[in-house]
Design an enzyme around this catalytic site. Structure first.
Site, PDB file in Angstrom:
ATOM      1  CB  SER A 151     -12.696  -3.093  18.032  1.00  0.00           C
ATOM      2  OG  SER A 151     -12.655  -1.862  18.711  1.00  0.00           O
TER       3      SER A 151
ATOM      4  CB  SER B 252     -21.474   1.923  22.414  1.00  0.00           C
ATOM      5  OG  SER B 252     -20.673   2.257  21.304  1.00  0.00           O
TER       6      SER B 252
ATOM      7  CD  GLU C 166     -22.918   4.400  19.916  1.00  0.00           C
ATOM      8  OE1 GLU C 166     -22.092   3.507  19.692  1.00  0.00           O
ATOM      9  OE2 GLU C 166     -23.978   4.532  19.281  1.00  0.00           O
TER      10      GLU C 166
END
Length: 371
Positions: A339, A198, A19
């Site tokens: 996000s 993720s 990630e």
């Protein structure tokens, strides 16, 4: 009268996990929101090889551009990391004598995934005797490992879906037993690295009776982590809820929940659907008031059950059976302005700069060392 010194905030990003790029994107968003009249930003990037560098805070270098993900390239001066509070980070520039970086008031560890979000770097900061924001060692480690996370959910009576843990030793030595256990979960499965994030390395298996497909999915997850978790699908809607540590020492604060709408053409909310597609969020989620209240209550309870601090995002399923299930907790949720976590808080009255400032402040007021 002497000018008051700015608070020095080290923003640590990148890292050795898969990630790495998402961590860089998160750092770009957070750096853009920090009030530079109050704080001095010290950007520290960790390369994929684990080298610490005094990095750039240039936002264009920390953004997704034309589908290209950013990374820490190691071009900045290297840093030597101390293992106690007796010394500063040292800057090792080529052709120059080592020099101290200077005192850091608080660290924002924005490292997603293993070797960053899993308690490892949190332990290092405690050894260094430096304050840091977010969850401590145990909460970070337990929340990163989906197997232990779900065991803690069960121990606290938090409703969650059925699952089978697939440790490396069991997969190598007891494969038939593991596959027999998995067959009891139902027709549709999600196979995941136990300590991934993720949505990397996740495979949806639509027919659990297809042993070859199950084996292939486990082997794919094992490319990311030798420890795997296989979860029974929970038919229903995907809901998320943000949690923040209270500023007054009381119960955690929770955001309005959001619902994920996966973009057309994607079978589930995988990496591509999450970061590189037109998947959308509904905030607030269109849910009955009593369900919203239950989700917020369970989000706070989950946060406290795992001993979390600072911030977290709790992911739910609102099942077709009308029940609420906690899927997982993320102690370092995605933190770019787009996000889910910041968007939920914006809808709840806490805008992005205020959210970043609140997390810095909760880190500053915590004593360094053992939490």
């Amino acid at each position: 009268m002497a000018e008051q010194r700015k608070i020095r905030v080290a923003v640590v990003f990148g890292g050795r996990s898969t990630e790495h790029e998402i961590s860089c994107v998160t750092a770009g968003g957070v750096i853009s929101a920090i009030d530079t009249d109050r704080y001095e930003i010290v950007p520290i990037g960790i390369t994929r090889q684990g080298e610490w560098t005094l990095s750039s805070a240039e936002l264009e270098q920390l953004a997704i551009v034309d589908g290209r993900l950013p990374e820490v390239d190691g071009s900045g001066p290297r840093l030597a990391v101390p293992f106690s509070g007796a010394a500063d980070l040292m800057v090792l520039a080529d052709g120059q004598a080592p020099r101290p970086l200077g005192g850091i008031d608080v660290v924002l560890p924005l490292l997603h995934g293993p070797l960053g979000e899993d308690g490892t770097v949190q332990g290092l900061f405690e050894m260094m005797d430096v304050r840091y924001a977010g969850a401590g060692v145990f909460a970070s480690a337990a929340s990163m490992d989906k197997v232990f996370m779900k065991a803690l959910f069960t121990g606290h009576g938090i409703p969650t879906g059925r699952y089978v843990a697939v440790p490396d030793r069991a997969w190598r030595g007891e494969r038939k037993r593991v596959l027999d256990d998995i067959a009891e979960l139902g027709a549709t499965l999600f196979v995941k690295p136990a300590r991934g994030g993720s949505s990397m390395g996740i495979t949806k298996v639509s027919d659990a009776a297809d042993t070859d497909a199950v084996v292939a999915a486990i082997e794919s997850a094992r490319e990311h982590d030798p420890k795997v978790i296989v979860e029974a699908a929970v038919p229903g809607r995907e809901i998320e809820c943000g949690v923040l540590e209270s500023l007054d020492g009381g119960a955690p604060d929770t955001s309005l929940p959001a619902e994920i709408h996966v973009a057309e053409g994607f079978d589930f909310y995988d990496f591509q659907a999450k970061y590189l597609s037109t998947s959308t969020l509904s905030i607030p989620a269109d849910l009955p008031a009593e369900v919203v209240a239950e989700i917020r209550r369970e989000a706070a309870r989950t946060f406290e059950a795992l001993g979390c601090e600072g911030l977290a995002r709790v992911d739910f399923f609102y099942g077709d059976d009308g029940r609420v299930y906690v899927n997982e907790i993320n102690t370092l949720p995605g933190f770019t302005p787009s996000s889910a976590f910041p968007q939920m808080w914006a809808a709840s009255g806490v805008d992005y700069p205020a959210l970043v400032d609140r997390i810095i402040q909760t880190g500053l007021r915590r004593a360094p060392g053992l939490r």
